[in-house]
Design an enzyme around this catalytic site. Structure first.
Site, mmCIF file in Angstrom:
data_model
loop_
_atom_site.group_PDB
_atom_site.id
_atom_site.type_symbol
_atom_site.label_atom_id
_atom_site.label_comp_id
_atom_site.label_asym_id
_atom_site.label_seq_id
_atom_site.Cartn_x
_atom_site.Cartn_y
_atom_site.Cartn_z
ATOM 1 N N HIS A 186 0.830 -1.215 0.000
ATOM 2 C CA HIS A 186 0.000 0.000 0.000
ATOM 3 C C HIS A 186 0.863 1.263 0.000
ATOM 4 O O HIS A 186 0.778 2.060 -0.922
ATOM 5 C CB HIS A 186 -1.005 0.031 1.157
ATOM 6 C CG HIS A 186 -1.916 -1.143 1.197
ATOM 7 N ND1 HIS A 186 -2.724 -1.479 0.131
ATOM 8 C CD2 HIS A 186 -2.135 -2.081 2.162
ATOM 9 C CE1 HIS A 186 -3.410 -2.565 0.435
ATOM 10 N NE2 HIS A 186 -3.065 -2.963 1.648
ATOM 11 N N ASP A 198 -5.035 -8.206 -3.283
ATOM 12 C CA ASP A 198 -5.301 -7.996 -1.864
ATOM 13 C C ASP A 198 -6.607 -8.631 -1.404
ATOM 14 O O ASP A 198 -6.689 -9.827 -1.188
ATOM 15 C CB ASP A 198 -5.271 -6.494 -1.576
ATOM 16 C CG ASP A 198 -5.261 -6.162 -0.084
ATOM 17 O OD1 ASP A 198 -5.252 -7.092 0.732
ATOM 18 O OD2 ASP A 198 -5.267 -4.965 0.258
#
Length: 449
Positions: free
Chosen positions: A272, A323
């Site tokens: 991220h 993810d």
């Protein structure tokens, strides 16, 4: 006697351009099918060759996965909330997992990945124990279930066994997190050391986050990975609340805290990397720490848009992950990284299609400890993905713009064939090992409700 298999590629993306009429020879080497020759200017399939018509790319690498999150798709789209309210729903699903149900779910999820062109996945694995925290008879039963699931689906796996020992700065794990925790990183390292790689699977490590691993235990995880030359991943600054709590507890940003304890480096990937300061970006770049962007999840969870452009300029290699599996489609992840930046900057063309495909292939594999994959060249693992150029999404552009078509027009539904280590795992849009992938997903998800 080694038998060479030949694939004839109507069009092949060779990293910098699309080449027509390419023959790729594959020979079993060291237990894996490797490319032994790439021949251009071959106008027709040689005798006995398998023809792959369309655009063939190297295998795609999904650098960040939580396989069980696939069970949340659609159900978490009802109502409003934040990352933190979404997390409560996620915990409820995690509570119901067993080694058997996790194997069934992951097997189907990895088949879904293969059908979209993913040949390797980095599984950020932290559901280690039984509910309440008791260890299974095999303390790595959940991790072994994932390793077996990837073998069943015919793809490569890097199991990023994840240290997760606290609920926050100075907080004991809550009841949901007990099954994630080994108590200390020393106990985590002891358990993780029992895991062994396979021809299709490699073992790496992860720090769940600076919230979940106390500062004085970060070095244990970093040392474990360093001793094994293994990849090390970490959720980093996904939420501003994490940054605020870290500053309050340590007077440091999460990035600075990781740097203080030796976590950053060329084998490390921050997942991220969304809410960073300029100093954070410089630290990440100066240490060659990678960045895994997960745009479809970051937008689904309303996390924000990470500074991918300045990170890459600073020296951080970029890769991509799906993810939470709101979508499993590496073409969409690549496209979203560019389009997010266009929205923020109101300018176009931050990455070429070639650069985005490299993030989805070679750079993703490198981040997962497979530096010999993700390219179509001699010596590389023979992982190939073919995208049709005549679907309603992809038809119309000249073949020489195949990279642009793949990134900006195609979806995972346009993948027709997938080869992993020379073996054809997807043929004409159908999984050859798990032909009932959709019903298998239905059964596995239903079992968790």
């Amino acid at each position: 006697m080694q038998v060479t298999t030949t694939y004839w590629l109507e069009h092949a993306w060779l990293g910098t351009h699309v080449e027509p009429d390419v023959a790729v020879d594959v020979t079993p080497t060291d237990g894996a099918g490797r490319i032994t020759a790439v021949r251009t200017g071959v106008p027709a399939p040689p005798p006995g060759a398998t023809a792959l018509r369309g655009l063939t790319l190297p295998g795609l690498a999904n650098a960040h996965s939580h396989a069980f999150h696939r069970a949340l798709r659609a159900t978490v789209q009802v109502g409003s909330g934040t990352f933190w309210t979404w997390r409560e729903v996620m915990y409820a699903v995690a509570e119901r997992l067993t080694p058997d149900t996790y194997h069934a779910l992951a097997r189907a999820v990895y088949a879904e990945m293969a059908l979209t062109g993913i040949t390797a996945v980095g599984e950020f694995h932290y559901v280690h124990h039984a509910p309440g925290g008791a260890r299974y008879a095999d303390p790595n039963a959940m991790g072994e279930a994932l390793i077996a699931a990837a073998a069943d689906a015919g793809i490569r796996l890097t199991l990023l066994d994840t240290a997760y020992v606290s609920a926050g700065f100075g907080k004991e794990p809550d009841r949901h997190q007990l099954r994630f925790s080994d108590g200390t990183t020393e106990a985590w390292a002891e358990r993780a050391s029992l895991l062994t790689g396979r021809p299709h699977a490699r073992i790496g490590a992860a720090v769940h986050s600076v919230r979940a691993v106390p500062a004085d235990q970060l070095a244990t995880v970093a040392a474990w990975a360093a001793e094994r030359d293994a990849p090390l991943h970490v959720h980093l600054s996904e939420q501003t609340a994490e940054n605020d709590a870290c500053l309050a507890a340590h007077g440091r940003t999460p990035t600075q805290l990781l740097a203080d304890h030796g976590v950053l480096g060329a084998r490390t990937t921050g997942v991220h990397n969304t809410h960073l300061t300029d100093t954070d970006i410089k630290l990440i770049g100066d240490t060659s720490t990678g960045t895994c962007m997960c745009p479809t999840t970051e937008r689904d969870l309303a996390d924000g848009i990470g500074p991918a452009v300045p990170l890459q300029r600073a020296g951080s290699p970029l890769c991509l992950g799906s993810d939470s599996h709101a979508v499993i489609d590496l073409f969409e992840e690549a496209r979203a990284m560019e389009l997010n930046e266009r929205l923020r900057s109101r300018t176009r063309g931050h990455w070429t299609a070639n650069a985005l495909l490299r993030a989805a292939s070679a750079d993703g594999h490198a981040a997962l400890g497979w530096p010999d994959a993700g390219v179509i060249e001699p010596g590389a693992l023979a992982d190939l993905v073919t995208v049709t150029l005549d679907s309603v999404r992809t038809v119309g552009a000249p073949a020489r713009l195949g990279a642009e078509t793949a990134v900006f027009s195609a979806s995972g539904a346009d993948v027709t064939d997938v080869v992993v280590g020379g073996r054809r795992v997807v043929r004409d849009g159908h999984h050859t090992l798990i032909p009932d992938a959709a019903p298998a997903l239905t059964r596995a998800i239903t079992a968790l409700r």
